[in-house]
Write a protein that holds these residues in place. Structure first.
Motif, PDB file in Angstrom:
ATOM      1  N   GLU A 102       3.882   1.560  -1.284  1.00  0.00           N
ATOM      2  CA  GLU A 102       4.515   1.719  -2.590  1.00  0.00           C
ATOM      3  C   GLU A 102       3.505   2.117  -3.659  1.00  0.00           C
ATOM      4  O   GLU A 102       3.831   2.850  -4.588  1.00  0.00           O
ATOM      5  N   SER A 103       2.256   1.659  -3.509  1.00  0.00           N
ATOM      6  CA  SER A 103       1.200   2.093  -4.421  1.00  0.00           C
ATOM      7  C   SER A 103       0.963   3.591  -4.265  1.00  0.00           C
ATOM      8  O   SER A 103       0.799   4.323  -5.257  1.00  0.00           O
TER       9      SER A 103
ATOM     10  N   LYS B  28       0.827  -1.201   0.000  1.00  0.00           N
ATOM     11  CA  LYS B  28       0.000   0.000   0.000  1.00  0.00           C
ATOM     12  C   LYS B  28       0.870   1.262   0.000  1.00  0.00           C
ATOM     13  O   LYS B  28       0.553   2.256  -0.657  1.00  0.00           O
TER      14      LYS B  28
ATOM     15  N   ASN C 171       3.797   5.531  -5.897  1.00  0.00           N
ATOM     16  CA  ASN C 171       3.652   5.531  -7.361  1.00  0.00           C
ATOM     17  C   ASN C 171       2.612   6.545  -7.822  1.00  0.00           C
ATOM     18  O   ASN C 171       2.715   7.093  -8.922  1.00  0.00           O
ATOM     19  N   GLN C 172       1.625   6.820  -6.979  1.00  0.00           N
ATOM     20  CA  GLN C 172       0.618   7.814  -7.319  1.00  0.00           C
ATOM     21  C   GLN C 172       1.112   9.231  -7.075  1.00  0.00           C
ATOM     22  O   GLN C 172       0.895  10.127  -7.891  1.00  0.00           O
TER      23      GLN C 172
END
Length: 667
Positions: free
Chosen positions: A109-110, A107, A113-114
């Motif tokens: 790292e997601s 979560k 990335n955003q």
């Protein structure tokens, strides 16, 4: 006509302002769109506010009634998000993690990335340290460039253990960087030599006061102190300093003197003085009067003769009687505070202050004059010191300070020595302090060399910012402060105790074990036994069981609290603990229930019916076992037995802790 002209003038004046307001509104709208494309604002947060400082914006969302929480986002004018913080008021305070570390990491790292897609691939997650019982997982990332860490570029992401929500994000710096492409010519070994020569790693004595024993001790260390973030240029070997010099306060050990009141245990006989009273009387016979003390002090500090004593205290510090005297001169509006040895009049501290002073500095004091003065005030101690700081004059050029550090075996004693302040307006010494403890000092014979010690300070090759937004390859330390045992090179704390490694990975011997998932949940919740392997099916020692029990019921690990021995005794009923003693299943239940509010009611065994099919069990523990069963902390096996006399295994102990924790959160 005049009215029409004025009307046209007003309209003309308003038009540019309206255009400017429209531009600002459109800019804010566009910026909000960019930010909301990267993050999700909770639907309940319908209220919005913001403020602006230069090119940076701070957005704040919250619910209409202000009862659910808030979301803070800092961003730049181009939409780059600098920080994010989500506060939710009505969240679960459960200690047990509902999502594991690996899910939280995904979560985090997601989110990266955003929010920072251009940096996400260049971020490297630091190795996980020991799991904590905090409500959030903290993921720490370093920024890398072409496989080399960029110094001081650290990003933090916090993920809630219960919901998986991103709670906070910070640390990113969107500055455009220029990286020096030169390959390193200096090896790590050469950098270590350069660091010793140009920065230094002094060997010295540290001191520690133990409040339990009321004893002060010393220990030998190599001291790393790199608050200025100095490093060694990897191309030239020259000294470089990090461009952005942080103002973080380093840990500084308190050097206050500890004292004890003059009290004696009353062991009186039938009449007259008790032995302890008689001892105190004998000890005070040799104490000097205030008048004699002031006569002796006046030889060095004449101010005491023109002032009147306003306070006079006597107390015992270890085996030495100390007299503290405060004097006032009402005519000249001055005060003096004086602390001396009550038997010898040896001055410990002197401080003078005045409500009025000349505005200009007319006097000057040299190092030679300071040394001469100290050699008269503290002749014996001064012989065992050296000037460790250059002359320091404050910004308004009114005072000069000198500090002479104490030497033992030709090594400095950290924080001990003689300090002095000279006021250039008054032409006199206004402050003097002697910090000089009586203790033993270990011989430096056998201590490791600096060349070997420097290998343990963590020098690493990084990109260091040496001028604005320009980065060069250099060797520096991650830590700003570190103490290394001078004999084995291991890191020690403020008391000289070797610091344990923080990293604690999940056990390597639990793959496929029936209790693996349950134990992993506890581990992620910060409740665990130290070690690479758990050895799940071996008997657990009482010490390890109490360690786990303390984490669950008290919220801390035993080695984090000096008073844990009292808690041990309260739970087990034993004054001492055999660290190797293993536990039966029924004794472990006794210890567990004794650490809960059910201890008293469980001890009335006649109130209970034994809930298992076992034929042999301790009748005195029947109540504890029944309460534990009623709370669903223990279960029957397939044959309806509890097996009270069997040894409790390490995996079973963790299972008990899991259900104990679960019971406290569902009460």
């Amino acid at each position: 006509m005049r009215k029409k002209f004025l009307l046209l003038t007003v309209i003309a004046m308003l038009v540019p302002q309206v255009s400017f307001a429209n531009e600002k509104t459109q800019g804010l709208e566009g910026l909000l769109g960019k930010v909301k494309a990267k993050i999700e604002v909770p639907k309940a947060f319908t209220e919005f506010n913001y403020n602006q400082s230069g090119e940076d914006y701070r957005f704040i969302w919250q619910d209409q009634e202000g009862k659910q929480g808030s979301l803070y986002v800092e961003c730049e004018s181009d939409g780059d998000i600098l920080s994010y913080r989500l506060n939710l008021y009505h969240t679960s305070d459960s200690t047990l993690a509902k999502i594991d570390w690996e899910t939280g990491k995904a979560k985090a790292e997601s989110f990266l990335n955003q929010v920072v897609p251009e940096y996400a691939k260049a971020l490297v997650l630091r190795e996980r340290t020991a799991p904590s019982s905090d409500y959030d997982y903290t993921y720490v990332y370093d920024l890398y460039h072409e496989g080399v860490k960029v110094f001081n570029q650290v990003i933090y992401v916090n993920v809630n253990k219960q919901t998986g929500e991103i709670k906070s994000f910070s640390g990113i710096d969107f500055s455009e960087r220029t990286y020096n492409a030169n390959q390193p010519k200096i090896t790590l070994e050469q950098a270590e030599v350069g660091y010793l020569k140009q920065v230094g790693l002094p060997a010295l004595y540290k001191t520690y006061y133990d409040w339990k024993t009321e004893e002060k001790s010393s220990f030998l260390v190599y001291k790393l102190q790199n608050g200025e973030r100095k490093g060694i240029d990897a191309a030239t070997g020259a000294l470089v300093v990090h461009y952005k010099n942080e103002d973080n306060e380093l840990y500084k050990e308190a050097t206050t003197e500890e004292s004890q009141s003059v009290t004696a245990k009353n062991d009186s006989g039938a009449s007259g003085l008790t032995p302890s009273e008689r001892k105190a009387v004998e000890e005070t016979k040799g104490l000097l009067s205030v008048e004699v003390i002031l006569d002796k002090v006046a030889k060095h500090f004449p101010r005491v003769k023109s002032a009147t004593v306003s306070r006079n205290n006597l107390y015992k510090q270890k085996e030495i009687y100390i007299r503290q005297i405060v004097l006032k001169d009402e005519v000249n509006k001055t005060n003096v505070s004086l602390t001396v040895d009550a038997k010898t009049a040896e001055i410990e501290n002197y401080y003078f202050w005045s409500s009025t002073s000349p505005e200009t500095a007319e006097y000057h004091w040299s190092e030679k004059e300071a040394a001469s003065f100290l050699s008269q005030v503290a002749p014996q101690q001064f012989k065992e010191t050296k000037l460790i700081e250059d002359e320091y004059t404050n910004e308004d050029m009114t005072t000069t300070n000198y500090y002479y550090g104490r030497l033992v075996n030709h090594l400095l004693v950290d924080g001990e020595g003689l300090s002095i302040t000279y006021d250039q307006r008054l032409g006199e010494v206004t402050s003097y302090s002697k910090n000089w403890s009586q203790m033993s000092f270990k011989s430096p014979e056998g201590m490791m060399s600096k060349e070997n010690a420097v290998k343990n300070i963590g020098l690493e090759l990084v990109y260091m910012e040496t001028s604005e937004d320009v980065y060069r390859l250099a060797y520096t330390t991650r830590e700003t402060y570190m103490l290394l045992d001078a004999f084995n090179g291991k890191e020690v704390d403020y008391s000289g105790k070797v610091m344990e490694e923080e990293a604690q990975k999940f056990y390597t011997d639990l793959k496929g074990h029936p209790k693996e998932a349950l134990i992993k949940k506890l581990f992620d919740s910060g409740i665990y036994l130290k070690g690479e392997k758990l050895k799940p099916d071996l008997p657990i020692s009482e010490e390890d069981f109490l360690n786990l029990l303390c984490q669950v019921t008290q919220g801390y690990k035993p080695d984090e609290n000096e008073n844990v021995s009292g808690w041990y005794k309260e739970v087990t009923g034993k004054a001492t603990l055999d660290k190797q003693q293993t536990l039966t299943r029924e004794k472990s239940v006794y210890d567990m229930i004794s650490a809960t509010p059910y201890k008293k009611i469980a001890s009335i065994s006649e109130l209970y019916v034994y809930p298992f099919e076992d034929k042999q069990y301790d009748e005195a523990l029947k109540g504890h076992i029944s309460v534990a069963y009623g709370l669903k902390l223990i279960q029957k096996d397939k044959t309806g037995l509890f097996r009270p006399k069997d040894k409790l295994t390490r995996a079973e102990a963790l299972e008990m802790m899991y259900y104990l924790l679960l019971s406290t959160e569902t009460e």
